[in-house]
Design a protein around this motif. Structure first.
Motif, mmCIF file in Angstrom:
data_model
loop_
_atom_site.group_PDB
_atom_site.id
_atom_site.type_symbol
_atom_site.label_atom_id
_atom_site.label_comp_id
_atom_site.label_asym_id
_atom_site.label_seq_id
_atom_site.Cartn_x
_atom_site.Cartn_y
_atom_site.Cartn_z
ATOM 1 N N SER A 1 -1.435 -0.573 -0.839
ATOM 2 C CA SER A 1 -1.682 -1.680 -1.192
ATOM 3 C C SER A 1 -0.110 -2.727 -0.818
ATOM 4 O O SER A 1 -0.378 -3.407 -0.537
ATOM 5 C CB SER A 1 -2.795 -2.521 -2.564
ATOM 6 O OG SER A 1 -1.659 -2.545 -3.371
ATOM 7 N N ALA A 2 0.519 -2.368 -1.410
ATOM 8 C CA ALA A 2 2.315 -3.585 -0.868
ATOM 9 C C ALA A 2 2.206 -2.851 0.022
ATOM 10 O O ALA A 2 2.571 -3.969 0.707
ATOM 11 C CB ALA A 2 3.007 -2.226 -1.994
ATOM 12 N N TRP B 1 0.268 -2.376 2.510
ATOM 13 C CA TRP B 1 -0.798 -3.005 3.259
ATOM 14 C C TRP B 1 -0.638 -4.455 3.736
ATOM 15 O O TRP B 1 -0.472 -5.093 4.288
ATOM 16 C CB TRP B 1 -1.966 -2.613 2.820
ATOM 17 C CG TRP B 1 -2.903 -3.479 3.394
ATOM 18 C CD1 TRP B 1 -4.329 -4.296 2.845
ATOM 19 C CD2 TRP B 1 -3.342 -3.190 4.818
ATOM 20 N NE1 TRP B 1 -4.968 -5.446 3.932
ATOM 21 C CE2 TRP B 1 -4.587 -4.759 4.729
ATOM 22 C CE3 TRP B 1 -2.925 -2.564 6.024
ATOM 23 C CZ2 TRP B 1 -5.861 -4.729 5.844
ATOM 24 C CZ3 TRP B 1 -3.931 -3.335 7.045
ATOM 25 C CH2 TRP B 1 -4.781 -4.306 7.350
ATOM 26 N N GLU B 2 -0.224 -5.398 2.243
ATOM 27 C CA GLU B 2 0.527 -6.352 2.314
ATOM 28 C C GLU B 2 1.313 -6.599 2.767
ATOM 29 O O GLU B 2 1.256 -7.992 3.650
ATOM 30 C CB GLU B 2 0.390 -6.746 0.812
ATOM 31 C CG GLU B 2 0.703 -8.652 0.790
ATOM 32 C CD GLU B 2 0.806 -8.560 -0.654
ATOM 33 O OE1 GLU B 2 1.025 -9.884 -1.224
ATOM 34 O OE2 GLU B 2 0.159 -8.588 -1.584
ATOM 35 N N THR B 3 2.642 -6.100 3.313
ATOM 36 C CA THR B 3 3.648 -6.078 3.385
ATOM 37 C C THR B 3 2.568 -5.929 4.932
ATOM 38 O O THR B 3 4.029 -6.414 5.986
ATOM 39 C CB THR B 3 4.523 -5.422 4.076
ATOM 40 O OG1 THR B 3 5.344 -5.199 2.234
ATOM 41 C CG2 THR B 3 5.889 -4.769 4.259
ATOM 42 N N VAL C 1 0.821 -6.522 6.611
ATOM 43 C CA VAL C 1 -0.101 -7.732 7.469
ATOM 44 C C VAL C 1 0.951 -9.049 7.767
ATOM 45 O O VAL C 1 0.526 -10.188 8.285
ATOM 46 C CB VAL C 1 -1.998 -7.924 6.290
ATOM 47 C CG1 VAL C 1 -2.450 -9.485 6.644
ATOM 48 C CG2 VAL C 1 -2.851 -7.168 6.227
ATOM 49 N N GLN C 2 1.612 -9.389 6.446
ATOM 50 C CA GLN C 2 2.603 -10.764 7.129
ATOM 51 C C GLN C 2 3.748 -10.014 7.984
ATOM 52 O O GLN C 2 3.634 -11.026 7.910
ATOM 53 C CB GLN C 2 3.349 -10.569 5.560
ATOM 54 C CG GLN C 2 2.375 -11.278 3.874
ATOM 55 C CD GLN C 2 3.032 -10.918 2.831
ATOM 56 O OE1 GLN C 2 4.471 -9.835 3.139
ATOM 57 N NE2 GLN C 2 2.386 -11.672 1.788
ATOM 58 N N PRO D 1 -1.679 -15.826 2.864
ATOM 59 C CA PRO D 1 -1.189 -15.125 1.723
ATOM 60 C C PRO D 1 -1.815 -14.834 0.615
ATOM 61 O O PRO D 1 -2.810 -14.261 -0.019
ATOM 62 C CB PRO D 1 -0.250 -16.230 1.107
ATOM 63 C CG PRO D 1 1.144 -16.390 2.949
ATOM 64 C CD PRO D 1 -0.237 -16.605 3.675
ATOM 65 N N LEU E 1 -4.421 -12.317 0.829
ATOM 66 C CA LEU E 1 -4.006 -10.813 1.016
ATOM 67 C C LEU E 1 -4.328 -10.382 0.011
ATOM 68 O O LEU E 1 -4.876 -8.833 0.427
ATOM 69 C CB LEU E 1 -2.488 -10.868 1.079
ATOM 70 C CG LEU E 1 -2.807 -12.021 2.713
ATOM 71 C CD1 LEU E 1 -0.874 -11.627 2.833
ATOM 72 C CD2 LEU E 1 -3.024 -11.033 3.893
ATOM 73 N N ALA E 2 -4.403 -10.453 -1.207
ATOM 74 C CA ALA E 2 -5.045 -9.279 -2.333
ATOM 75 C C ALA E 2 -6.065 -8.644 -2.451
ATOM 76 O O ALA E 2 -6.322 -8.061 -3.354
ATOM 77 C CB ALA E 2 -4.079 -10.499 -3.678
ATOM 78 N N ASN E 3 -7.303 -9.589 -1.963
ATOM 79 C CA ASN E 3 -8.490 -8.844 -1.895
ATOM 80 C C ASN E 3 -8.873 -9.078 -0.968
ATOM 81 O O ASN E 3 -9.842 -8.405 -0.668
ATOM 82 C CB ASN E 3 -9.202 -10.082 -2.468
ATOM 83 C CG ASN E 3 -9.145 -10.621 -4.105
ATOM 84 O OD1 ASN E 3 -8.563 -9.890 -4.971
ATOM 85 N ND2 ASN E 3 -9.414 -11.886 -4.784
#
Length: 207
Positions: free
Chosen positions: A159-160, A162-164, A166-167, A189, A192-194
């Motif tokens: 997930s980390a 994936w978040e990076t 997308v950012q 942002p 992004l968590a969900n």
């Protein structure tokens, strides 16, 4: 299954890819000038000459790609080597029976089209092995200039990551347009968590 988002505009297809190879002009000049020695039947000569003259233009008509015709130099060299080897082998023969020579030219032409299609698509699919924005160098088949393809790979292992990823995509979009479209609010942002892969894909495709 990994998904692929290609961040590029579809280019108008006007010319062929093989003509961007360094040996194309020399090779096809030889093929055209020696075509009259390849068939017993005089009717084969203008047909074969037309096939060779229109090779590049006809290639682009037959590619039927929904993505820009941009090929890596390595894959272009591979396609060119196959085509030249088959053509050189064909020209080593003496006079052929009526109809044989143009039919062989058509077979080589069709194989070349398939090789180019596969080469371009395979490079795009390779993006699936990456996580986030990825770029690779290409040659534009429309004008033979150096170009590059920017794409987004979904092959993230956490997930980390994936978040990076997308950012990084958001940053790329902002750098490109200097304006965040309302269609991408779902990628900001706070969301992004969900964010799921399906939701991200839907959001991106709405742009």
């Amino acid at each position: 299954m990994a998904l692929l988002l290609c961040l590029a505009l579809t280019a108008a297809l006007a010319r062929g890819c093989l003509h961007c190879h360094g040996n194309f002009s020399e090779k096809f000049s030889f093929y055209r000038h020696h075509v009259n020695l390849k068939s017993w039947w005089v009717g084969d000569i203008p047909v074969s000459g037309s096939l060779l003259t229109d090779w590049s233009q006809d290639t682009m008509k037959e590619l039927h790609l929904a993505i820009p015709a941009e090929i890596t130099r390595e894959k272009l060299n591979q396609v060119a080597n196959v085509v030249y080897q088959r053509m050189d082998q064909l020209y080593k023969g003496k006079m052929y029976f009526p109809g044989y020579f143009p039919n062989e030219l058509r077979a080589i032409f069709r194989e070349q089209v398939h090789l180019i299609q596969n080469a371009i698509i395979e490079s795009r699919i390779d993006c699936q092995r990456h996580c986030g924005i990825f770029q690779y160098e290409t040659i534009s088949c429309t004008n033979c200039t150096n170009s590059h393809v920017v794409c987004f790979g979904y092959n993230c292992e956490s997930s980390a990551e994936w978040e990076t990823a997308v950012q990084g995509l958001l940053q790329h979009i902002n750098n490109w347009s200097n304006l965040l479209s309302p269609s991408f609010r779902c990628l900001e942002p706070p969301h992004l968590a969900n964010l799921t892969l399906e939701n991200a894909s839907e959001c991106l495709m709405q742009h």
